[in-house]
Design a protein around this motif. Structure first.
Motif, PDB file in Angstrom:
ATOM      1  N   TYR A  37      -6.193  82.286  61.537  1.00 24.94           N
ATOM      2  CA  TYR A  37      -7.043  83.421  61.233  1.00 24.94           C
ATOM      3  C   TYR A  37      -6.750  83.869  59.813  1.00 24.94           C
ATOM      4  O   TYR A  37      -5.708  83.516  59.244  1.00 24.94           O
ATOM      5  N   GLN A  39      -7.305  87.364  56.921  1.00 23.37           N
ATOM      6  CA  GLN A  39      -7.693  88.741  56.702  1.00 23.37           C
ATOM      7  C   GLN A  39      -7.632  89.051  55.215  1.00 23.37           C
ATOM      8  O   GLN A  39      -6.572  88.940  54.593  1.00 23.37           O
ATOM      9  N   LYS A  43     -11.216  93.957  55.101  1.00 22.79           N
ATOM     10  CA  LYS A  43     -11.989  93.229  56.094  1.00 22.79           C
ATOM     11  C   LYS A  43     -11.188  93.030  57.371  1.00 22.79           C
ATOM     12  O   LYS A  43      -9.968  93.136  57.379  1.00 22.79           O
ATOM     13  N   ARG A  44     -11.909  92.747  58.444  1.00 22.65           N
ATOM     14  CA  ARG A  44     -11.280  92.465  59.722  1.00 22.65           C
ATOM     15  C   ARG A  44     -10.713  91.053  59.737  1.00 22.65           C
ATOM     16  O   ARG A  44     -11.208  90.158  59.051  1.00 22.65           O
ATOM     17  N   ARG A  45      -9.692  90.853  60.532  1.00 21.61           N
ATOM     18  CA  ARG A  45      -9.154  89.518  60.730  1.00 21.61           C
ATOM     19  C   ARG A  45     -10.196  88.650  61.435  1.00 21.61           C
ATOM     20  O   ARG A  45     -10.814  89.070  62.417  1.00 21.61           O
ATOM     21  N   GLU A  46     -10.385  87.436  60.936  1.00 23.86           N
ATOM     22  CA  GLU A  46     -11.404  86.552  61.471  1.00 23.86           C
ATOM     23  C   GLU A  46     -10.833  85.175  61.762  1.00 23.86           C
ATOM     24  O   GLU A  46      -9.895  84.708  61.108  1.00 23.86           O
ATOM     25  N   ALA A  60     -14.974  78.526  61.823  1.00 24.53           N
ATOM     26  CA  ALA A  60     -15.901  79.502  61.292  1.00 24.53           C
ATOM     27  C   ALA A  60     -16.979  78.787  60.490  1.00 24.53           C
ATOM     28  O   ALA A  60     -16.713  77.792  59.808  1.00 24.53           O
TER      29      ALA A  60
END
Length: 120
Positions: A37, A39, A43-46, A60
């Motif tokens: 992941y 971050q 921003k949000r962790r993705e 992703a």
């Protein structure tokens, strides 16, 4: 105690490549899946990429065709090969592991994070 140790972050120019590694160790029986992941500030962790013990992968959309996740089950290690890096890839990258563990212990772990910075 479970430990996820990450390595391979750093500074690279746009268009360059980096490789990340994450090794899991400690009190667990087996691995269900491991992944990466990221971050970025504000921003949000993705999710970046994930691979199951059976070899099923997902990515992703933003990294498909550029990043490749792989694993060595015997070494409890996951890798992320990052090619054609863009400034938008700049973030702290976190290793994640979904584990089978002794009763009463958490089964979901995070590494400490490693900084990836891509300059334009």
């Amino acid at each position: 105690q479970v430990q996820l140790v990450e390595s391979g972050g750093g500074l690279v120019q746009a268009g360059g490549s980096l490789s990340l590694s994450c090794a899991a160790s400690g009190s667990f029986f087996s691995i269900n899946a491991m992944g990466w992941y990221r971050q970025a500030p504000g921003k949000r962790r993705e999710l970046v990429a994930r691979v199951t013990v059976g070899g099923i992968t997902n990515y992703a959309d933003s990294v498909k065709g550029r990043f490749t996740i792989s694993r060595d089950n015997a070494k409890n290690t996951v890798y992320l090969q990052m090619n054609s890096l863009k400034p938008e890839d700049t973030a702290v990258y976190y290793c994640n592991a979904d584990l089978h563990v002794p009763p009463g212990l958490p089964d979901y772990y995070w590494g400490q994070g490693t900084q990836v910075t891509v300059s334009s």
